[in-house]
Design a protein around this motif. Structure first.
Motif, PDB file in Angstrom:
ATOM      1  N   GLU A   3       0.846  -1.192   0.000  1.00 33.89           N
ATOM      2  CA  GLU A   3       0.000   0.000   0.000  1.00 33.89           C
ATOM      3  C   GLU A   3       0.883   1.245   0.000  1.00 33.89           C
ATOM      4  O   GLU A   3       1.928   1.268   0.653  1.00 33.89           O
ATOM      5  CB  GLU A   3      -0.907   0.005   1.222  1.00 33.89           C
ATOM      6  CG  GLU A   3      -1.881   1.174   1.214  1.00 33.89           C
ATOM      7  CD  GLU A   3      -2.858   1.137   2.354  1.00 33.89           C
ATOM      8  OE1 GLU A   3      -3.927   0.531   2.182  1.00 33.89           O
ATOM      9  OE2 GLU A   3      -2.542   1.709   3.415  1.00 33.89           O
ATOM     10  N   TRP A   7       0.294  11.973  -1.932  1.00 32.53           N
ATOM     11  CA  TRP A   7      -0.243  13.330  -1.873  1.00 32.53           C
ATOM     12  C   TRP A   7      -0.308  13.792  -3.317  1.00 32.53           C
ATOM     13  O   TRP A   7       0.695  13.756  -4.034  1.00 32.53           O
ATOM     14  CB  TRP A   7       0.685  14.206  -1.053  1.00 32.53           C
ATOM     15  CG  TRP A   7       0.302  15.654  -0.952  1.00 32.53           C
ATOM     16  CD1 TRP A   7      -0.940  16.216  -1.046  1.00 32.53           C
ATOM     17  CD2 TRP A   7       1.198  16.743  -0.710  1.00 32.53           C
ATOM     18  NE1 TRP A   7      -0.872  17.565  -0.866  1.00 32.53           N
ATOM     19  CE2 TRP A   7       0.432  17.917  -0.662  1.00 32.53           C
ATOM     20  CE3 TRP A   7       2.568  16.824  -0.533  1.00 32.53           C
ATOM     21  CZ2 TRP A   7       0.998  19.171  -0.451  1.00 32.53           C
ATOM     22  CZ3 TRP A   7       3.114  18.075  -0.316  1.00 32.53           C
ATOM     23  CH2 TRP A   7       2.343  19.219  -0.276  1.00 32.53           C
ATOM     24  N   LYS A  57       1.395   9.291   6.215  1.00 30.61           N
ATOM     25  CA  LYS A  57       0.672  10.568   6.134  1.00 30.61           C
ATOM     26  C   LYS A  57       1.314  11.570   7.098  1.00 30.61           C
ATOM     27  O   LYS A  57       1.419  12.752   6.786  1.00 30.61           O
ATOM     28  CB  LYS A  57      -0.798  10.365   6.469  1.00 30.61           C
ATOM     29  CG  LYS A  57      -1.611  11.649   6.306  1.00 30.61           C
ATOM     30  CD  LYS A  57      -3.079  11.404   6.529  1.00 30.61           C
ATOM     31  CE  LYS A  57      -3.917  12.624   6.252  1.00 30.61           C
ATOM     32  NZ  LYS A  57      -3.608  13.812   6.997  1.00 30.61           N
ATOM     33  N   GLY A  86      -5.067  16.433  -2.249  1.00 29.42           N
ATOM     34  CA  GLY A  86      -5.661  15.410  -1.407  1.00 29.42           C
ATOM     35  C   GLY A  86      -4.680  14.294  -1.109  1.00 29.42           C
ATOM     36  O   GLY A  86      -3.703  14.105  -1.825  1.00 29.42           O
ATOM     37  N   PHE A  87      -4.972  13.574  -0.022  1.00 35.74           N
ATOM     38  CA  PHE A  87      -4.195  12.396   0.379  1.00 35.74           C
ATOM     39  C   PHE A  87      -4.959  11.158  -0.056  1.00 35.74           C
ATOM     40  O   PHE A  87      -6.180  11.115   0.027  1.00 35.74           O
ATOM     41  CB  PHE A  87      -4.041  12.333   1.904  1.00 35.74           C
ATOM     42  CG  PHE A  87      -3.096  13.343   2.442  1.00 35.74           C
ATOM     43  CD1 PHE A  87      -1.732  13.119   2.382  1.00 35.74           C
ATOM     44  CD2 PHE A  87      -3.567  14.505   2.999  1.00 35.74           C
ATOM     45  CE1 PHE A  87      -0.850  14.045   2.890  1.00 35.74           C
ATOM     46  CE2 PHE A  87      -2.696  15.436   3.509  1.00 35.74           C
ATOM     47  CZ  PHE A  87      -1.343  15.217   3.455  1.00 35.74           C
ATOM     48  N   TYR A  88      -4.209  10.162  -0.454  1.00 31.38           N
ATOM     49  CA  TYR A  88      -4.820   8.915  -0.885  1.00 31.38           C
ATOM     50  C   TYR A  88      -3.977   7.748  -0.411  1.00 31.38           C
ATOM     51  O   TYR A  88      -2.773   7.880  -0.218  1.00 31.38           O
ATOM     52  CB  TYR A  88      -4.918   8.858  -2.423  1.00 31.38           C
ATOM     53  CG  TYR A  88      -5.687  10.014  -2.988  1.00 31.38           C
ATOM     54  CD1 TYR A  88      -7.069   9.939  -3.172  1.00 31.38           C
ATOM     55  CD2 TYR A  88      -5.043  11.200  -3.336  1.00 31.38           C
ATOM     56  CE1 TYR A  88      -7.787  11.006  -3.684  1.00 31.38           C
ATOM     57  CE2 TYR A  88      -5.758  12.269  -3.847  1.00 31.38           C
ATOM     58  CZ  TYR A  88      -7.118  12.169  -4.019  1.00 31.38           C
ATOM     59  OH  TYR A  88      -7.816  13.234  -4.523  1.00 31.38           O
ATOM     60  N   ARG A  89      -4.611   6.616  -0.249  1.00 25.57           N
ATOM     61  CA  ARG A  89      -3.929   5.352  -0.003  1.00 25.57           C
ATOM     62  C   ARG A  89      -4.304   4.454  -1.163  1.00 25.57           C
ATOM     63  O   ARG A  89      -5.433   4.471  -1.627  1.00 25.57           O
ATOM     64  CB  ARG A  89      -4.388   4.722   1.302  1.00 25.57           C
ATOM     65  CG  ARG A  89      -3.973   5.521   2.505  1.00 25.57           C
ATOM     66  CD  ARG A  89      -4.320   4.773   3.795  1.00 25.57           C
ATOM     67  NE  ARG A  89      -3.962   5.583   4.937  1.00 25.57           N
ATOM     68  CZ  ARG A  89      -2.756   5.652   5.468  1.00 25.57           C
ATOM     69  NH1 ARG A  89      -1.777   4.946   4.955  1.00 25.57           N
ATOM     70  NH2 ARG A  89      -2.521   6.402   6.516  1.00 25.57           N
ATOM     71  N   GLY A  90      -3.359   3.674  -1.633  1.00 28.08           N
ATOM     72  CA  GLY A  90      -3.664   2.801  -2.756  1.00 28.08           C
ATOM     73  C   GLY A  90      -2.536   1.831  -3.024  1.00 28.08           C
ATOM     74  O   GLY A  90      -1.591   1.720  -2.249  1.00 28.08           O
TER      75      GLY A  90
END
Length: 98
Positions: A3, A7, A57, A86-90
């Protein structure tokens, strides 16, 4: 699968300011906790999207609250008409074999 914490910032630039913006955009120090960074430009050079990969983060938040980042944002401000972030997790997607 691994994962990632990313940003993403997309900026619409004022017309004719891409060169100046690119000079202002470069950080003066390497952000602690940043693993990789990419930049993508629209064909017309009026929109740029930055994608950075972070250890966490919290590491990104620390950089965003730092004086070097505040100065970098102040340097970019005259060239930016609009900004979204925006912040994302992926994770990386598997592409099927042909």
């Amino acid at each position: 699968m691994e994962e990632h914490v990313v940003w993403v910032t997309t900026r619409r630039l004022r017309p004719g300011t891409l060169e100046e913006f690119e000079r202002a955009w470069q950080p003066t120090t390497h952000p602690e906790g940043m693993r990789r960074a990419f930049a993508y430009w629209s064909e017309d050079g009026q929109e740029i999207t930055g994608v950075s990969f972070w250890d966490s983060k919290e590491a990104c938040d620390s950089w965003r609250a730092s004086e070097p980042e505040a100065q970098r944002r102040a340097n970019m401000a005259p060239y930016v008409a609009e900004e979204r972030e925006g912040f994302y997790r992926g994770r990386e997607l598997a592409i099927p074999q042909r």
